[in-house]
Scaffold this motif. Structure first.
Motif, PDB file in Angstrom:
ATOM      1  N   LEU A   1       0.510  57.861   8.990  1.00  0.00           N
ATOM      2  CA  LEU A   1      -0.207  56.655   9.415  1.00  0.00           C
ATOM      3  C   LEU A   1      -1.333  56.963  10.405  1.00  0.00           C
ATOM      4  CD1 LEU A   1       2.822  54.212   9.901  1.00  0.00           C
ATOM      5  CD2 LEU A   1       1.113  54.169   8.063  1.00  0.00           C
ATOM      6  N   GLY A   2      -1.521  58.236  10.732  1.00  0.00           N
ATOM      7  CA  GLY A   2      -2.654  58.610  11.574  1.00  0.00           C
ATOM      8  C   GLY A   2      -2.326  59.088  12.961  1.00  0.00           C
ATOM      9  N   ALA A   3      -1.055  59.108  13.337  1.00  0.00           N
ATOM     10  CA  ALA A   3      -0.697  59.612  14.669  1.00  0.00           C
ATOM     11  C   ALA A   3      -0.895  61.123  14.706  1.00  0.00           C
ATOM     12  CB  ALA A   3       0.751  59.274  14.993  1.00  0.00           C
ATOM     13  N   PRO A   4      -1.537  61.655  15.735  1.00  0.00           N
ATOM     14  CA  PRO A   4      -1.679  63.117  15.839  1.00  0.00           C
ATOM     15  C   PRO A   4      -0.305  63.760  16.054  1.00  0.00           C
ATOM     16  CG  PRO A   4      -3.129  61.957  17.399  1.00  0.00           C
ATOM     17  CD  PRO A   4      -2.159  60.942  16.876  1.00  0.00           C
ATOM     18  N   ALA A   5      -0.049  64.837  15.346  1.00  0.00           N
ATOM     19  CA  ALA A   5       1.231  65.535  15.522  1.00  0.00           C
ATOM     20  C   ALA A   5       1.413  65.974  16.967  1.00  0.00           C
ATOM     21  CB  ALA A   5       1.304  66.730  14.576  1.00  0.00           C
ATOM     22  N   SER A   6       0.304  66.265  17.634  1.00  0.00           N
ATOM     23  CA  SER A   6       0.375  66.726  19.024  1.00  0.00           C
ATOM     24  C   SER A   6       0.838  65.628  19.982  1.00  0.00           C
ATOM     25  CB  SER A   6      -0.996  67.240  19.476  1.00  0.00           C
ATOM     26  OG  SER A   6      -1.977  66.211  19.366  1.00  0.00           O
ATOM     27  N   SER A   7       0.815  64.369  19.524  1.00  0.00           N
ATOM     28  CA  SER A   7       1.230  63.267  20.392  1.00  0.00           C
ATOM     29  C   SER A   7       2.722  62.979  20.290  1.00  0.00           C
ATOM     30  CB  SER A   7       0.455  61.987  20.032  1.00  0.00           C
ATOM     31  OG  SER A   7       0.862  61.491  18.766  1.00  0.00           O
ATOM     32  N   ILE A   8       3.410  63.697  19.390  1.00  0.00           N
ATOM     33  CA  ILE A   8       4.822  63.417  19.130  1.00  0.00           C
ATOM     34  C   ILE A   8       5.691  64.554  19.667  1.00  0.00           C
ATOM     35  CG2 ILE A   8       6.546  62.898  17.366  1.00  0.00           C
ATOM     36  CD1 ILE A   8       4.191  62.049  15.536  1.00  0.00           C
ATOM     37  N   GLU A   9       6.678  64.205  20.454  1.00  0.00           N
ATOM     38  CA  GLU A   9       7.651  65.179  20.945  1.00  0.00           C
ATOM     39  C   GLU A   9       9.055  64.764  20.511  1.00  0.00           C
ATOM     40  OE1 GLU A   9       7.647  66.671  24.911  1.00  0.00           O
ATOM     41  OE2 GLU A   9       5.507  66.241  25.203  1.00  0.00           O
ATOM     42  N   VAL A  10       9.964  65.723  20.575  1.00  0.00           N
ATOM     43  CA  VAL A  10      11.355  65.473  20.214  1.00  0.00           C
ATOM     44  C   VAL A  10      12.243  65.802  21.405  1.00  0.00           C
ATOM     45  CG1 VAL A  10      13.261  66.142  18.701  1.00  0.00           C
ATOM     46  CG2 VAL A  10      10.939  65.946  17.771  1.00  0.00           C
ATOM     47  N   HIS A  11      13.191  64.927  21.663  1.00  0.00           N
ATOM     48  CA  HIS A  11      14.181  65.194  22.719  1.00  0.00           C
ATOM     49  C   HIS A  11      15.565  65.254  22.088  1.00  0.00           C
ATOM     50  CE1 HIS A  11      16.231  65.095  26.594  1.00  0.00           C
ATOM     51  NE2 HIS A  11      17.025  64.153  26.090  1.00  0.00           N
ATOM     52  N   LEU A  12      16.269  66.366  22.254  1.00  0.00           N
ATOM     53  CA  LEU A  12      17.636  66.521  21.772  1.00  0.00           C
ATOM     54  C   LEU A  12      18.598  66.381  22.948  1.00  0.00           C
ATOM     55  CD1 LEU A  12      17.175  69.520  19.310  1.00  0.00           C
ATOM     56  CD2 LEU A  12      17.218  67.069  18.779  1.00  0.00           C
TER      57      LEU A  12
END
Length: 237
Positions: free
Chosen positions: A87-98
């Motif tokens: 949908l256009g979100a930059p991959a660099s703007s997404i983080e994952v928390h485990l």
């Protein structure tokens, strides 16, 4: 003395008995006043989640995905990630928390760790739930919880999509897939196998994909059940 060959063929009676065993999807889904099926969650909750995901992607703001660490949660997390980037979100703007082993998202240490990421959007997947403070303390953070575990109470101020009261109950990966599939034409082909993996991880690899579950024949043409189930075993090990 020679051993006699063991007859491994099932008798017609055994085959009939297996065919008569109830399928997970045999349970009748809920229906609306117009007779239409309401599945895998309330129509309002599903549509609100789609609005949330579109807004999240278009904002290009920092986003935190918080999946459970089993096959269902992890596959749901990848579906969300692929949907947001599609949908256009930059991959660099997404983080994952485990979440740390033995902890839950409701523990103070985990809430502080998530808050320290300074995300504007937090998407929690397959974590189970109970009454709790907001996912993080920052009142401006928008949180979405997608889950299938039985609960009627959730963290404050979070947007909820729960499958727990909509039989046959979808796994979190399946619920996430059904939410995301209409948002972009590539989701069905790029995430179908993830949906199957997450679902088999929770419901077992003998599951029959009968309605209202989606038709996954195309997935099984390109991803064998053995490959999918081997991957599930590795994720759930």
């Amino acid at each position: 003395m020679k051993r006699k060959a063991v007859n491994t063929k099932e008798s017609p009676q055994v085959k009939r008995q297996k065919e008569l065993l109830p399928s997970y999807c045999d349970i009748q889904p809920r229906k609306g006043s117009d007779g239409s099926i309401t599945w895998p969650a309330s129509s309002e909750a599903i549509e609100n989640a789609r609005v949330y995901l579109r807004e999240c992607a278009s904002s290009k703001a920092k986003t935190l995905i918080v999946p459970d660490k089993d096959a269902d949660g992890l596959d749901a997390g990848v579906i969300i990630h692929r949907t947001l980037t599609a949908l256009g979100a930059p991959a660099s703007s997404i983080e994952v928390h485990l979440v740390e082993k033995g902890k839950s998202i409701h523990d103070d240490e985990e809430r502080e760790a998530m808050g320290a990421k300074k995300a504007e959007y937090i998407i929690v997947l397959d974590q189970g739930s109970h009454p709790a403070p907001p996912v993080v303390d920052d009142p401006d953070v928008k949180s979405l919880i997608i889950d299938h575990h039985l609960s009627d109470e959730f963290p404050k101020k979070a947007q909820i999509v729960s499958a727990c009261h909509y039989p046959p109950v979808a796994t979190s990966a399946l619920l996430t897939y059904e939410i995301c599939k209409p948002l972009h034409p590539d989701i069905a082909s790029s995430c179908g196998y993830l949906c199957v993996m997450g679902t088999h991880g929770d419901l077992g690899n003998t599951l029959k994909w009968d309605p209202p579950f989606p038709d996954m024949k195309e997935v099984f043409k390109t991803h064998t059940k053995k490959a999918i189930n081997d991957a599930v075993s590795l994720l759930n090990a």
